[in-house]
Design a protein around this motif. Structure first.
Motif, short mmCIF file in Angstrom:
data_model
loop_
_atom_site.label_atom_id
_atom_site.label_comp_id
_atom_site.label_asym_id
_atom_site.label_seq_id
_atom_site.Cartn_x
_atom_site.Cartn_y
_atom_site.Cartn_z
N MET A 1 7.75 -64.51 31.85
CA MET A 1 8.80 -64.25 30.87
C MET A 1 8.21 -64.22 29.47
SD MET A 1 11.81 -63.92 32.28
CE MET A 1 12.96 -64.39 30.97
N PRO A 2 8.71 -63.33 28.59
CA PRO A 2 8.25 -63.34 27.19
C PRO A 2 8.55 -64.66 26.53
CG PRO A 2 9.49 -61.34 27.71
CD PRO A 2 9.67 -62.26 28.87
N ARG A 3 7.72 -65.03 25.58
CA ARG A 3 7.93 -66.27 24.85
C ARG A 3 9.15 -66.16 23.93
NH1 ARG A 3 1.48 -66.69 24.02
NH2 ARG A 3 1.74 -64.57 24.78
N THR A 4 9.98 -67.18 23.94
CA THR A 4 11.17 -67.20 23.11
C THR A 4 10.85 -67.83 21.76
OG1 THR A 4 11.87 -69.39 23.85
CG2 THR A 4 12.58 -67.48 25.18
N SER A 5 11.77 -67.63 20.80
CA SER A 5 11.58 -68.24 19.49
C SER A 5 11.56 -69.76 19.62
CB SER A 5 12.68 -67.80 18.54
OG SER A 5 13.96 -68.08 19.07
N ALA A 6 12.38 -70.31 20.49
CA ALA A 6 12.42 -71.77 20.65
C ALA A 6 11.07 -72.30 21.16
CB ALA A 6 13.54 -72.16 21.61
#
Length: 361
Positions: A1-6
């Protein structure tokens, strides 16, 4: 999964992309002003992502994003968001001089389109004698606005473009203000390593941030210095590179050598990029005109200018003159990423044979 801002905010050093391509803007049309080529733009981003690129910076200076209007940036961000880039992290570069209203609209756009990060540099509307406090005050409202939208924030020093560098002191002020906890990285594209990157790495107030080297000849030094400025010895310094747009395979090789601790090979491979870098640099005090490489790749002419035949020839001559065949092959394949540019035949022959000047003597 792409890295989230959190995830990026929780662990900037560990989660922020170690290597990001400052992406060219594919263009078509004629002067006095060319425009974005959406199909070509998506194809370029997708080919970068297919090769394992971690991050993609959209509207970067190498793509002349600093010259685009707000409406053109809106189109560019939308186009890039429609590309299939897998787990690569898209990032949007914003310009404070466009004003708070325009920037908050763009933040709303990119937040809704899945960009987890926005980058901000000092605005070109600041006076040349503005001190760190004034630079910080100009950035603070935009950092707070980005944080309100859940975005991670990168700050950016590129005085070639903005006229003012970003200092560690100004960064620390913004970090301590509203939304400062969302700041994850500082990108440093300055000619003097000791006065810029080294100071960011050494400043204890910035210890949690990823420091991203943007002036490519300093890359080996930054990668080596990075672990010494992280309590756990992690690779604190990363890269965001416009040169990576045209020398992708060479940069992946450099990163692999750095991970193995082969600093001699990092330096030798980087020297090859620097020779190409200088072939696009008319003044050593200023960042090269990477639009010349963009043209060679078949991504179009500059937004408001034209690459002359002699400018392109200088780059190809520098490529052929590289002393190591393996460097010539990797960079030729990278310049031929699109497979159909104006120099496809020459680049394909060089990539297939590794031949350089010595091969014709």
């Amino acid at each position: 999964m792409p890295r989230t801002s959190a995830e990026l905010i929780a662990d900037p050093v560990g989660r922020f992309p170690h290597a990001t391509v400052a992406c060219f803007d594919a263009t078509r049309g004629e002067l006095p002003r060319r425009h974005l080529d959406p199909e070509r733009m998506r194809a370029f981003l997708e080919r970068l992502a297919e090769r394992g690129v971690e991050g993609l910076l959209i509207a970067s200076s190498t793509g002349q994003g600093h010259l685009r209007t707000v409406e053109e940036l809106t189109e560019w961000f939308e186009c890039a968001a429609s590309a299939h880039i897998g787990e690569a992290v898209p990032m949007a570069l914003l310009r404070p001089e466009d004003g708070e209203a325009a920037n908050t609209r763009l933040m709303d756009q990119v937040a809704g389109q899945g960009y987890p990060v926005v980058f901000l540099r000092p605005g070109t509307d600041l006076p040349p004698d503005a001190d760190g406090a004034r630079v910080a005050a100009s950035l603070a409202p935009l950092v707070a606005a980005a944080a309100d939208r859940g975005l991670a924030v990168g700050l950016y020093s590129i005085s070639d473009v903005s006229g003012l560098p970003l200092s560690p002191e100004a960064t620390a002020r913004v970090l301590a203000g509203p939304g400062g906890g969302h700041i994850v990285a500082v990108k440093v594209t300055e000619v003097d390593y000791a006065a810029s990157t080294a100071r960011f790495l050494a400043d204890p107030r910035l210890q949690r941030l990823k420091i991203v080297q943007g002036w490519d000849p300093h890359l080996a030094q930054a990668l080596q210095d990075g672990p010494g400025h992280d309590p756990a010895g992690r690779p604190r310094a990363g890269i965001t590179s416009g040169a990576m747009s045209f020398a992708l395979e060479q940069y992946l090789h450099i990163l692999s050598a750095a991970a193995a601790g082969d600093w001699r090979e990092v330096q030798r491979a980087l020297e090859a990029v620097t020779r190409l870098f200088r072939a696009m640099q008319d003044d050593p005090r200023h960042f090269p005109d990477l639009q010349r490489a963009k043209y060679i790749m078949g991504l179009g002419q500059p937004l408001i200018g034209t690459v002359e035949a002699g400018q392109a020839a200088r780059i190809l001559t520098a490529l052929e003159a590289l002393p190591r065949a393996e460097d010539r092959v990797r960079i030729a394949r990278s310049l031929d990423l699109m497979g159909d540019g104006p120099f496809h035949g020459e680049l394909r022959a060089l990539a297939d044979t590794g031949g350089g000047r010595e091969g014709r003597q």
